[in-house]
Design an enzyme around this catalytic site. Structure first.
Site, mmCIF file in Angstrom:
data_model
loop_
_atom_site.group_PDB
_atom_site.id
_atom_site.type_symbol
_atom_site.label_atom_id
_atom_site.label_comp_id
_atom_site.label_asym_id
_atom_site.label_seq_id
_atom_site.Cartn_x
_atom_site.Cartn_y
_atom_site.Cartn_z
ATOM 1 N N GLU A 93 -7.951 17.521 -32.637
ATOM 2 C CA GLU A 93 -7.441 17.812 -31.294
ATOM 3 C C GLU A 93 -8.219 17.099 -30.192
ATOM 4 O O GLU A 93 -9.451 17.062 -30.201
ATOM 5 C CB GLU A 93 -7.496 19.315 -31.065
ATOM 6 C CG GLU A 93 -6.774 19.790 -29.830
ATOM 7 C CD GLU A 93 -6.453 21.260 -29.924
ATOM 8 O OE1 GLU A 93 -5.309 21.580 -30.284
ATOM 9 O OE2 GLU A 93 -7.348 22.086 -29.665
ATOM 10 N N LYS A 119 -9.079 17.671 -26.611
ATOM 11 C CA LYS A 119 -9.133 18.879 -25.782
ATOM 12 C C LYS A 119 -10.252 18.713 -24.764
ATOM 13 O O LYS A 119 -11.428 18.680 -25.125
ATOM 14 C CB LYS A 119 -9.393 20.081 -26.702
ATOM 15 C CG LYS A 119 -9.502 21.426 -26.043
ATOM 16 C CD LYS A 119 -9.741 22.468 -27.143
ATOM 17 C CE LYS A 119 -9.787 23.877 -26.602
ATOM 18 N NZ LYS A 119 -9.995 24.868 -27.689
ATOM 19 N N LYS A 135 0.545 20.307 -27.525
ATOM 20 C CA LYS A 135 0.091 21.694 -27.477
ATOM 21 C C LYS A 135 0.105 22.159 -26.029
ATOM 22 O O LYS A 135 -0.633 21.641 -25.194
ATOM 23 C CB LYS A 135 -1.307 21.804 -28.078
ATOM 24 C CG LYS A 135 -1.728 23.226 -28.419
ATOM 25 C CD LYS A 135 -3.056 23.220 -29.140
ATOM 26 C CE LYS A 135 -3.475 24.635 -29.506
ATOM 27 N NZ LYS A 135 -4.827 24.647 -30.114
ATOM 28 N N GLU A 187 2.853 29.363 -33.760
ATOM 29 C CA GLU A 187 1.513 29.952 -33.800
ATOM 30 C C GLU A 187 1.585 31.474 -33.716
ATOM 31 O O GLU A 187 2.207 32.030 -32.808
ATOM 32 C CB GLU A 187 0.680 29.415 -32.640
ATOM 33 C CG GLU A 187 -0.723 30.005 -32.564
ATOM 34 C CD GLU A 187 -1.534 29.418 -31.413
ATOM 35 O OE1 GLU A 187 -1.919 28.246 -31.525
ATOM 36 O OE2 GLU A 187 -1.742 30.138 -30.403
ATOM 37 N N ASN A 204 -3.715 31.452 -35.664
ATOM 38 C CA ASN A 204 -4.837 31.247 -34.754
ATOM 39 C C ASN A 204 -5.859 32.356 -34.983
ATOM 40 O O ASN A 204 -5.560 33.533 -34.796
ATOM 41 C CB ASN A 204 -4.356 31.259 -33.301
ATOM 42 C CG ASN A 204 -5.406 30.745 -32.338
ATOM 43 O OD1 ASN A 204 -6.604 30.892 -32.573
ATOM 44 N ND2 ASN A 204 -4.962 30.131 -31.255
ATOM 45 N N GLU A 254 -5.895 27.684 -37.585
ATOM 46 C CA GLU A 254 -6.321 27.187 -36.282
ATOM 47 C C GLU A 254 -7.530 27.975 -35.779
ATOM 48 O O GLU A 254 -7.565 29.197 -35.892
ATOM 49 C CB GLU A 254 -5.185 27.346 -35.256
ATOM 50 C CG GLU A 254 -3.857 26.742 -35.672
ATOM 51 C CD GLU A 254 -2.763 27.058 -34.667
ATOM 52 O OE1 GLU A 254 -3.091 27.377 -33.506
ATOM 53 O OE2 GLU A 254 -1.587 26.999 -35.030
ATOM 54 N N SER A 255 -8.492 27.267 -35.207
ATOM 55 C CA SER A 255 -9.679 27.858 -34.571
ATOM 56 C C SER A 255 -10.689 28.359 -35.609
ATOM 57 O O SER A 255 -10.332 28.838 -36.677
ATOM 58 C CB SER A 255 -9.311 29.006 -33.621
ATOM 59 O OG SER A 255 -8.469 28.552 -32.584
#
Length: 247
Positions: free
Chosen positions: A42, A44, A105, A154, A174, A204-205
């Site tokens: 990503e 970001k 995103k 998500e 997530n 995710e994360s």
């Protein structure tokens, strides 16, 4: 967004969108290909909880070109300006200089945003269950599929499993609690068995170590969205290279 709609109509996106007629890259295929790292790296610039990872003027090219060359299965680009410091120009630049699927995103709640995503180079769009009803997810995902893009849905908890529908291609879990921002990969491990087998599962994360990917892959995940782990480092491309080397 409402202010921009009269200036950029759906018809204009179809007629003038630079990427509208270009064949879209499949993230499903990329994540499930033999030998794929499964990593969706990503770009970001900042986060609501931790502020700026990099200065606002950070160029996209030095970061995403490394992601692309060093084994990313896909690249995620934050385009929300208010909370993440993103921009649609970041999406365009990423698409031009890479050859892997690109995910837009953002907080998508409208078909207009999805058409905009295609016109600006996205191959995949994110729908966040916490922002939408199950019916809205189905309607937006249906429109997305009709214009040739893929959908990553998500979810954050068991209650949001009801948002999964035939029209979504991938389901992302997530691991970040939206109320207190705490991160726990156990969320993914608890939900994976309830995700339909025909949906590519993406964690995710909270993925900061290669060992975590091994654990999640063994559980059934094919995709691993990682942003902060790379972007917080002085050289995100180098951090990605070292991470993949250990993996």
């Amino acid at each position: 967004m409402e202010q921009l709609k009269p200036l950029s109509s759906m018809q204009r996106f179809r007629k003038e969108g630079f990427f509208w007629e270009i064949a879209n890259r499949s993230m499903v295929s990329s994540l499930t290909a033999e030998g794929s790292t499964g990593i969706i790296a990503e770009f970001k610039r900042k986060s609501p909880s931790k502020g700026w990872f990099k200065e606002p003027g950070l160029e996209v090219e030095p970061v995403v070109s490394h992601y692309n060359k060093l084994g990313a299965a896909g690249i995620s680009v934050l385009t929300d300006k208010q909370f993440f410091g993103g921009d649609l120009d970041d999406l365009i630049q990423t698409k031009v200089i890479t050859d892997v699927p690109v995910l837009r995103k953002d907080f998508i709640i409208d078909e207009w945003q999805i058409a905009e995503a295609k016109a600006f180079g996205a191959d995949v769009i994110l729908l966040i269950a916490a922002c939408l009803t199950p019916q809205e997810v189905r309607e937006l995902a249906t429109f997305t599929r009709t214009i040739g893009l893929e959908v990553l849905l998500e979810i954050h908890n068991e209650e949001e499993l009801e948002h999964i529908c035939d029209e979504v291609n991938m389901v992302g879990v997530n691991n970040r609690n939206l109320k207190n921002f705490e991160v726990d990969i156990q969320v993914s491990l608890d939900l994976i068995r309830q995700i339909p087998a025909d949906k590519v599962a993406v964690a995710e994360s909270g993925i900061s170590k290669p060992e975590t990917i091994v654990t999640l892959r063994d559980a059934g995940f094919k995709g691993f969205l990682i942003g902060e782990t790379f972007m917080k480092e002085e050289n995100p491309g180098k951090a990605f290279f070292e991470f993949v080397g250990k993996l």
